[in-house]
Scaffold this active site. Structure first.
Site, PDB file in Angstrom:
ATOM      1  CD1 TRP A 150      -3.622   1.603   0.421  1.00 24.19           C
ATOM      2  CD2 TRP A 150      -1.446   2.989   1.386  1.00 24.19           C
ATOM      3  NE1 TRP A 150      -3.609   3.162   1.020  1.00 24.19           N
ATOM      4  CE2 TRP A 150      -2.924   3.538   1.427  1.00 24.19           C
ATOM      5  CE3 TRP A 150      -0.205   3.044   2.084  1.00 24.19           C
ATOM      6  CZ2 TRP A 150      -2.312   4.321   1.926  1.00 24.19           C
ATOM      7  CZ3 TRP A 150      -0.453   4.051   2.531  1.00 24.19           C
ATOM      8  CH2 TRP A 150      -0.745   4.926   2.401  1.00 24.19           C
ATOM      9  CE1 TYR A 154      -1.759   8.589   0.026  1.00 24.56           C
ATOM     10  CE2 TYR A 154       1.051   8.758   0.106  1.00 24.56           C
ATOM     11  CZ  TYR A 154      -0.322   9.383  -0.330  1.00 24.56           C
ATOM     12  OH  TYR A 154      -1.002  10.663   0.118  1.00 24.56           O
ATOM     13  CG  ASP A 170      -7.147   3.163   1.033  1.00 25.39           C
ATOM     14  OD1 ASP A 170      -6.260   3.409   1.346  1.00 25.39           O
ATOM     15  OD2 ASP A 170      -8.164   4.116   0.557  1.00 25.39           O
TER      16      ASP A 170
END
Length: 201
Positions: A150, A154, A170
């Site tokens: 994640w 990101y 997410d």
């Protein structure tokens, strides 16, 4: 004046002004549910960042905390070790955070260690925040303890402006996928998102 081109480049990346919304919309509109959303809000762009290293640190700080909480912590990091300029304090350089004792950071020790390790990797050139190869970039990030998929995705989305970075893990994305598509697993969501490539971000 010497800084103007650099500043403009950062601002363009921050607001994704080089994107061609019609091209993106045409691909995403193949999905009938996304098509309705695009008609309601055409021309959406990728959220970028003014400072690549700063947004990478923010991604780690923001793990499992609210946006407000992350903002507070980022402010404290700048107060603690930000560079002083005639315009006020600015976000610290990688070399500064690499030398910092993680225990001084206002967060769990492991997260502070991840920030110090990231800063050291960037300072030494082991992680380059202007990489053109997203897969190599993600692997180099995930080799750092405390950075998982994640966080890596990101950072790729915000720092590299990778239009295909997809945050299927997410929590908010999962809730939206459930509400919009009736999808309840990451595997199903990834399968649905294949038709959105290369604009999953």
């Amino acid at each position: 004046a010497r800084s103007l081109i650099k500043i403009l480049t950062r601002v363009r990346r921050m607001f994704d002004t080089d994107a061609i919304p019609q091209e993106i919309d045409s691909v995403l509109s193949v999905d009938p549910i996304l098509k309705k959303l695009i008609i309601a809000a055409p021309g959406l762009r990728l959220p970028g960042a003014f400072g690549e290293f700063e947004v990478a640190v923010r991604a780690i700080v923001g793990q499992q905390v609210s946006v407000k909480g992350a903002t507070t912590v980022m402010g404290k990091i700048v107060e603690l070790c930000g560079d002083r300029t005639s315009f006020g304090r600015v976000f610290p350089r990688p070399e500064t955070l690499a030398a910092l004792n993680p225990a001084l950071l206002p967060m769990p020790r492991k997260r502070g260690e991840a920030i110090r390790s990231l800063a050291a990797a960037v300072a030494m050139g082991d992680v380059t925040l202007d990489s053109q190869d997203g897969d190599v970039f993600r692997r180099s990030l995930m080799s750092i303890a405390g950075i998982g998929p994640w966080t890596a995705d990101y950072i790729a989305m915000r720092a590299l402006s990778d239009p295909d970075a997809f945050l299927q893990g997410d929590l908010v994305i999962k809730k939206v996928a459930s509400a919009l598509f009736g999808i309840h697993s990451e595997k199903e969501l990834l399968a649905r998102a294949e038709q959105w490539r290369p604009w999953r971000g």
